[in-house]
Design an enzyme around this catalytic site. Structure first.
Site, PDB file in Angstrom:
ATOM      1  N   SER A  93       0.764  -1.287  -0.052  1.00 27.96           N
ATOM      2  CA  SER A  93       0.001  -0.023   0.046  1.00 27.96           C
ATOM      3  C   SER A  93       1.051   1.102  -0.034  1.00 27.96           C
ATOM      4  O   SER A  93       2.237   1.159   0.520  1.00 27.96           O
ATOM      5  CB  SER A  93      -0.940  -0.117   1.223  1.00 27.96           C
ATOM      6  OG  SER A  93      -1.457   1.141   1.416  1.00 27.96           O
TER       7      SER A  93
ATOM      8  N   TYR B 216      -1.497  -0.476  10.203  1.00 25.69           N
ATOM      9  CA  TYR B 216      -1.525  -0.684   8.939  1.00 25.69           C
ATOM     10  C   TYR B 216      -0.452  -0.257   7.989  1.00 25.69           C
ATOM     11  O   TYR B 216       0.252  -1.014   7.484  1.00 25.69           O
ATOM     12  CB  TYR B 216      -3.019  -0.271   8.114  1.00 25.69           C
ATOM     13  CG  TYR B 216      -3.194  -0.375   6.997  1.00 25.69           C
ATOM     14  CD1 TYR B 216      -3.354  -1.705   6.387  1.00 25.69           C
ATOM     15  CD2 TYR B 216      -2.856   0.605   5.662  1.00 25.69           C
ATOM     16  CE1 TYR B 216      -3.709  -1.965   5.109  1.00 25.69           C
ATOM     17  CE2 TYR B 216      -3.264   0.245   4.463  1.00 25.69           C
ATOM     18  CZ  TYR B 216      -3.598  -1.019   4.131  1.00 25.69           C
ATOM     19  OH  TYR B 216      -3.819  -1.448   2.667  1.00 25.69           O
TER      20      TYR B 216
END
Length: 252
Positions: A144, A157
């Site tokens: 990501s 995350y």
């Protein structure tokens, strides 16, 4: 027929997280490019739904939980033995689980790390076994842009995706001599079920602000599938240890 370096015809690819979102679209797209795909996730019903949207024959469905303590190496070896060795792996399974730092428990943190990082390590280790993969194979982990940038309530995350990209670099160097390339794809915000969950947490106004930080708007799972196609194909034969950013200009 002229040689097409982007072709996946005859390739056997394992796609995890194929029951929804990016993983589902990757599996569907790869089937349209002539690949034989083994779909892996926990939910058999959703996997069967993905299978119904794919083209071609001889695809397979495998229900597996990468975090239940089972021997992933033995599972992957048995799958390869029952069909044929793999030419590629796309690991798209993962979680986001937004949470402010003050409310993040150790259990919450460890769930993110186990799902996003430990599962990738287990799959890389299993994939490189003798008889599991062919020479000149390719591993692609979905990372990501949050590996390179921060957002409130996403510390776990962000940390997990940073770990994924570091793991990719180390694995690429070590496995090059075995004929295995290892790369990541770093998407920006892509319209999937995860985005719907995030919007329910942060609100429509905040999501609009996040979208405006993507000059080309939010992405589509197909945008990531196209990138996976490239990294799996012979066209990327000299590409390893990198994270391909597909983010609509977010990092720019």
């Amino acid at each position: 027929m002229p040689f097409n370096p982007f072709s996946l015809a005859g390739k056997h690819i394992l796609v995890t997280g194929a029951s929804s979102g990016i993983g589902r679209q990757v599996a569907i797209w790869l089937s349209k490019q002539g690949a034989r795909v083994t779909l892996a996730a926990r939910d058999i019903g959703r996997l069967e739904h993905t299978l119904s949207m794919m083209e071609g024959l001889d695809h397979a469905v495998e229900t597996v939980d990468f975090l239940d303590g089972s021997d992933i190496s033995q599972w992957m070896k048995s799958v390869a033995k029952a069909s044929s060795p793999f030419d590629g792996l796309v690991h798209a399974a993962g979680v986001q689980l937004p949470m402010p730092i003050r409310a993040t428990s150790l259990a919450h943190w460890e769930k993110i790390m186990s799902t996003n990082v430990t599962s990738g390590f287990s799959l890389i280790k299993a994939f490189r076994q003798k008889g599991v993969c062919n020479t000149d194979s390719s591993i692609v982990l979905v990372s990501s842009v949050m590996a390179k940038a921060g957002e409130p309530a996403l510390m776990g995350y962000c940390a997990s995706k940073g770990a994924v990209e570091s793991m990719v670099r180390a694995a690429a160097v070590e496995l090059a001599r075995e004929g295995i390339r290892v790369n990541a794809i770093a998407p920006g915000v892509v319209q999937t079920e995860l985005v719907d969950t995030l919007e329910s947490l942060v609100g429509a106004d905040s999501m609009k602000a996040i979208e405006q930080r993507h000059p080309l708007g939010f992405g589509n799972p197909l945008d990531v599938a196209y990138a996976a196609n490239y990294l799996l194909s012979p066209a990327a034969r000299w590409v390893t240890g990198t994270a391909l950013v597909v983010d609509g200009g977010y990092l720019a």
